[in-house]
Design a protein around this motif. Structure first.
Motif, PDB file in Angstrom:
ATOM      1  N   LYS A 151       0.823  -1.209   0.000  1.00  0.00           N
ATOM      2  CA  LYS A 151       0.000   0.000   0.000  1.00  0.00           C
ATOM      3  C   LYS A 151       0.858   1.260   0.000  1.00  0.00           C
ATOM      4  CE  LYS A 151      -3.964  -2.085   2.352  1.00  0.00           C
ATOM      5  NZ  LYS A 151      -4.716  -2.161   3.640  1.00  0.00           N
ATOM      6  N   ALA A 152       2.055   1.155   0.600  1.00  0.00           N
ATOM      7  CA  ALA A 152       2.978   2.293   0.628  1.00  0.00           C
ATOM      8  C   ALA A 152       3.814   2.398  -0.644  1.00  0.00           C
ATOM      9  CB  ALA A 152       3.894   2.187   1.844  1.00  0.00           C
ATOM     10  N   GLY A 153       3.570   1.476  -1.590  1.00  0.00           N
ATOM     11  CA  GLY A 153       4.298   1.509  -2.851  1.00  0.00           C
ATOM     12  C   GLY A 153       5.561   0.674  -2.871  1.00  0.00           C
ATOM     13  N   VAL A 154       5.778  -0.124  -1.817  1.00  0.00           N
ATOM     14  CA  VAL A 154       6.974  -0.981  -1.734  1.00  0.00           C
ATOM     15  C   VAL A 154       6.573  -2.400  -2.093  1.00  0.00           C
ATOM     16  CG1 VAL A 154       8.741  -1.918  -0.197  1.00  0.00           C
ATOM     17  CG2 VAL A 154       8.052   0.479  -0.001  1.00  0.00           C
ATOM     18  N   THR A 155       7.009  -2.862  -3.250  1.00  0.00           N
ATOM     19  CA  THR A 155       6.597  -4.182  -3.725  1.00  0.00           C
ATOM     20  C   THR A 155       7.772  -5.150  -3.874  1.00  0.00           C
ATOM     21  OG1 THR A 155       6.699  -3.388  -6.014  1.00  0.00           O
ATOM     22  CG2 THR A 155       4.560  -3.293  -4.904  1.00  0.00           C
ATOM     23  N   ASP A 156       8.916  -4.785  -3.340  1.00  0.00           N
ATOM     24  CA  ASP A 156      10.074  -5.688  -3.302  1.00  0.00           C
ATOM     25  C   ASP A 156      10.232  -6.213  -1.879  1.00  0.00           C
ATOM     26  OD1 ASP A 156      12.130  -5.372  -5.914  1.00  0.00           O
ATOM     27  OD2 ASP A 156      10.659  -3.768  -5.664  1.00  0.00           O
ATOM     28  N   ILE A 157      10.341  -7.527  -1.744  1.00  0.00           N
ATOM     29  CA  ILE A 157      10.489  -8.170  -0.440  1.00  0.00           C
ATOM     30  C   ILE A 157      11.707  -9.086  -0.465  1.00  0.00           C
ATOM     31  CG2 ILE A 157       9.471  -9.802   1.209  1.00  0.00           C
ATOM     32  CD1 ILE A 157       7.922  -7.277   1.273  1.00  0.00           C
ATOM     33  N   VAL A 158      12.531  -9.027   0.582  1.00  0.00           N
ATOM     34  CA  VAL A 158      13.560 -10.042   0.806  1.00  0.00           C
ATOM     35  C   VAL A 158      12.974 -10.994   1.847  1.00  0.00           C
ATOM     36  CG1 VAL A 158      15.918 -10.525   1.526  1.00  0.00           C
ATOM     37  CG2 VAL A 158      15.406  -8.403   0.295  1.00  0.00           C
ATOM     38  N   ALA A 159      12.578 -12.182   1.401  1.00  0.00           N
ATOM     39  CA  ALA A 159      11.857 -13.135   2.246  1.00  0.00           C
ATOM     40  C   ALA A 159      12.834 -14.115   2.888  1.00  0.00           C
ATOM     41  CB  ALA A 159      10.825 -13.895   1.416  1.00  0.00           C
ATOM     42  N   LEU A 160      12.846 -14.141   4.212  1.00  0.00           N
ATOM     43  CA  LEU A 160      13.799 -14.938   4.973  1.00  0.00           C
ATOM     44  C   LEU A 160      13.075 -15.703   6.084  1.00  0.00           C
ATOM     45  CD1 LEU A 160      16.274 -11.973   5.458  1.00  0.00           C
ATOM     46  CD2 LEU A 160      16.603 -13.851   3.839  1.00  0.00           C
ATOM     47  N   ARG A 161      13.630 -16.826   6.482  1.00  0.00           N
ATOM     48  CA  ARG A 161      13.079 -17.482   7.663  1.00  0.00           C
ATOM     49  C   ARG A 161      13.282 -16.613   8.883  1.00  0.00           C
ATOM     50  NH1 ARG A 161      16.203 -22.015  10.734  1.00  0.00           N
ATOM     51  NH2 ARG A 161      17.099 -20.070  11.530  1.00  0.00           N
ATOM     52  N   GLY A 162      14.473 -16.053   9.006  1.00  0.00           N
ATOM     53  CA  GLY A 162      14.798 -15.174  10.120  1.00  0.00           C
ATOM     54  C   GLY A 162      15.516 -15.894  11.237  1.00  0.00           C
ATOM     55  N   ASP A 163      16.315 -15.130  11.974  1.00  0.00           N
ATOM     56  CA  ASP A 163      17.027 -15.675  13.128  1.00  0.00           C
ATOM     57  C   ASP A 163      16.077 -15.793  14.306  1.00  0.00           C
ATOM     58  OD1 ASP A 163      19.460 -15.752  11.754  1.00  0.00           O
ATOM     59  OD2 ASP A 163      19.875 -13.654  12.249  1.00  0.00           O
ATOM     60  N   PRO A 164      16.294 -16.779  15.181  1.00  0.00           N
ATOM     61  CA  PRO A 164      15.444 -16.905  16.368  1.00  0.00           C
ATOM     62  C   PRO A 164      15.636 -15.715  17.297  1.00  0.00           C
ATOM     63  CG  PRO A 164      17.321 -18.392  16.520  1.00  0.00           C
ATOM     64  CD  PRO A 164      17.334 -17.821  15.134  1.00  0.00           C
ATOM     65  N   PRO A 165      14.653 -15.444  18.151  1.00  0.00           N
ATOM     66  CA  PRO A 165      14.801 -14.356  19.124  1.00  0.00           C
ATOM     67  C   PRO A 165      16.038 -14.549  19.989  1.00  0.00           C
ATOM     68  CG  PRO A 165      12.547 -15.131  19.063  1.00  0.00           C
ATOM     69  CD  PRO A 165      13.345 -16.093  18.232  1.00  0.00           C
ATOM     70  N   LYS A 166      16.619 -13.461  20.451  1.00  0.00           N
ATOM     71  CA  LYS A 166      17.824 -13.513  21.265  1.00  0.00           C
ATOM     72  C   LYS A 166      17.604 -14.414  22.480  1.00  0.00           C
ATOM     73  CE  LYS A 166      21.459 -10.415  22.861  1.00  0.00           C
ATOM     74  NZ  LYS A 166      21.874  -9.000  23.003  1.00  0.00           N
ATOM     75  N   GLY A 167      18.550 -15.288  22.724  1.00  0.00           N
ATOM     76  CA  GLY A 167      18.455 -16.195  23.858  1.00  0.00           C
ATOM     77  C   GLY A 167      17.881 -17.549  23.503  1.00  0.00           C
ATOM     78  N   GLU A 168      17.274 -17.665  22.305  1.00  0.00           N
ATOM     79  CA  GLU A 168      16.752 -18.947  21.862  1.00  0.00           C
ATOM     80  C   GLU A 168      17.745 -19.582  20.907  1.00  0.00           C
ATOM     81  OE1 GLU A 168      12.758 -18.870  20.449  1.00  0.00           O
ATOM     82  OE2 GLU A 168      12.079 -17.493  22.014  1.00  0.00           O
ATOM     83  N   GLY A 169      18.015 -20.863  21.117  1.00  0.00           N
ATOM     84  CA  GLY A 169      19.075 -21.508  20.350  1.00  0.00           C
ATOM     85  C   GLY A 169      18.697 -21.881  18.937  1.00  0.00           C
TER      86      GLY A 169
END
Length: 289
Positions: free
Chosen positions: A89-107
């Motif tokens: 909606k803001a005009g941003v249509t490029d995404i870098v899709a990642l699983r992502g790192d776990p929250p800090k402190g989680e292994g």
């Protein structure tokens, strides 16, 4: 030498000083006419709102094409897709899709209740909307959680088959590392031209070394030795510029036509390397507060 197309990664500011640094970085690098810039998403989704705000502001005020990082961490499917829809909606249509790192402190990564199990599910959902150009990560050195180099390549193929158009690699220190990875990808049926090398200009050797060890990037002994000596002699910046420029030149000589720089919101070294590669200023930045 062929002049490469370039792109840059930024991270969102977490305080006023960081905001000034980000805008300084944007001002320094925008005249180099990047094909896009990306804004990261903190471990555990910790910078979700900051990423959204930085993406919107850069998009609105700089004229740059902005890619927003999006992960599977700490959000339901509906919440994650709502974030993506807000970007669109803001005009941003490029995404870098990642699983992502776990929250800090989680292994290890754990699927959030009602959330995406992994990056392929996220990519499929984003692709299903028909609204986004999707980029993903790739790993020339084995990802710390991957069972083998082939497992990394097989997973990358799944991400591209799910709807991604380009892969941005983790950083590495030698061009042959990338070439071996690209060759193996092509053998697995992946078009090598969709794989863009990720480049880390080394602003701080201690920090870069620690980052490399955390993400499984192999550090050649000659690089260790060179930076130890350069640090003692006060020539770390000179060495960093030379090593990064040579790495990029070797990649270009090997047929690479696109480079993605991890700037760490410190633009000077990235700018100097780009200038050395023949990337010259195209325009002045306007309308950035």
């Amino acid at each position: 030498m062929t002049v490469p197309a370039i792109s840059f990664e930024f991270f969102p500011p977490q305080n006023l000083e960081g905001a000034f640094r980000l805008w300084d970085t944007v001002q320094v690098l925008t005249p180099l006419d990047p094909r896009f810039v990306s804004v990261t998403y903190g471990a555990g989704g910790t910078t979700r709102d900051l990423t959204r705000d930085a993406v919107a502001t850069i998009h609105k005020n700089s004229g740059l094409r902005v890619a927003a990082h999006l992960t599977c961490v700490n959000a339901t499917r509906d919440e994650t897709l709502k974030i993506a829809q807000d970007f669109a909606k803001a005009g941003v249509t490029d995404i870098v899709a990642l699983r992502g790192d776990p929250p800090k402190g989680e292994g290890a990564f754990t699927q959030y209740p009602g959330g995406f199990a992994h990056s392929v599910e996220l990519i499929e959902a984003l692709a299903g909307t028909g609204s986004f150009n999707i980029r993903v990560g790739a790993y020339p050195d084995i990802h710390p959680e991957a069972g083998s180099a082939q497992a990394d390549i097989d997973w990358l193929k799944r991400k591209l088959d799910a709807g991604a158009s380009e892969a941005l690699t983790q950083f590495f220190f030698e061009a042959d590392t990338f070439f071996r990875f690209r060759d193996a990808c092509e053998k697995a049926g992946i078009d090598g031209s969709v794989i863009t090398p990720g480049i880390l200009p080394i602003e701080n050797w201690k920090g870069a070394r620690n980052f490399a060890r955390r993400c499984g990037t192999s550090i050649p002994k000659w690089v260790e030795d060179a930076f130890e000596k350069a640090t003692r002699d006060g020539r770390e910046d000179l060495l960093a510029t030379a090593i990064c420029t040579e790495l990029c030149s070797d990649l270009i000589d090997g047929g690479v036509d696109k480079l993605h720089f991890y700037t760490l919101n410190r633009p000077e070294l990235t700018r100097d390397v780009c200038h050395a590669l023949g990337v010259t200023p195209k325009a002045e930045l306007r309308n950035v507060a």
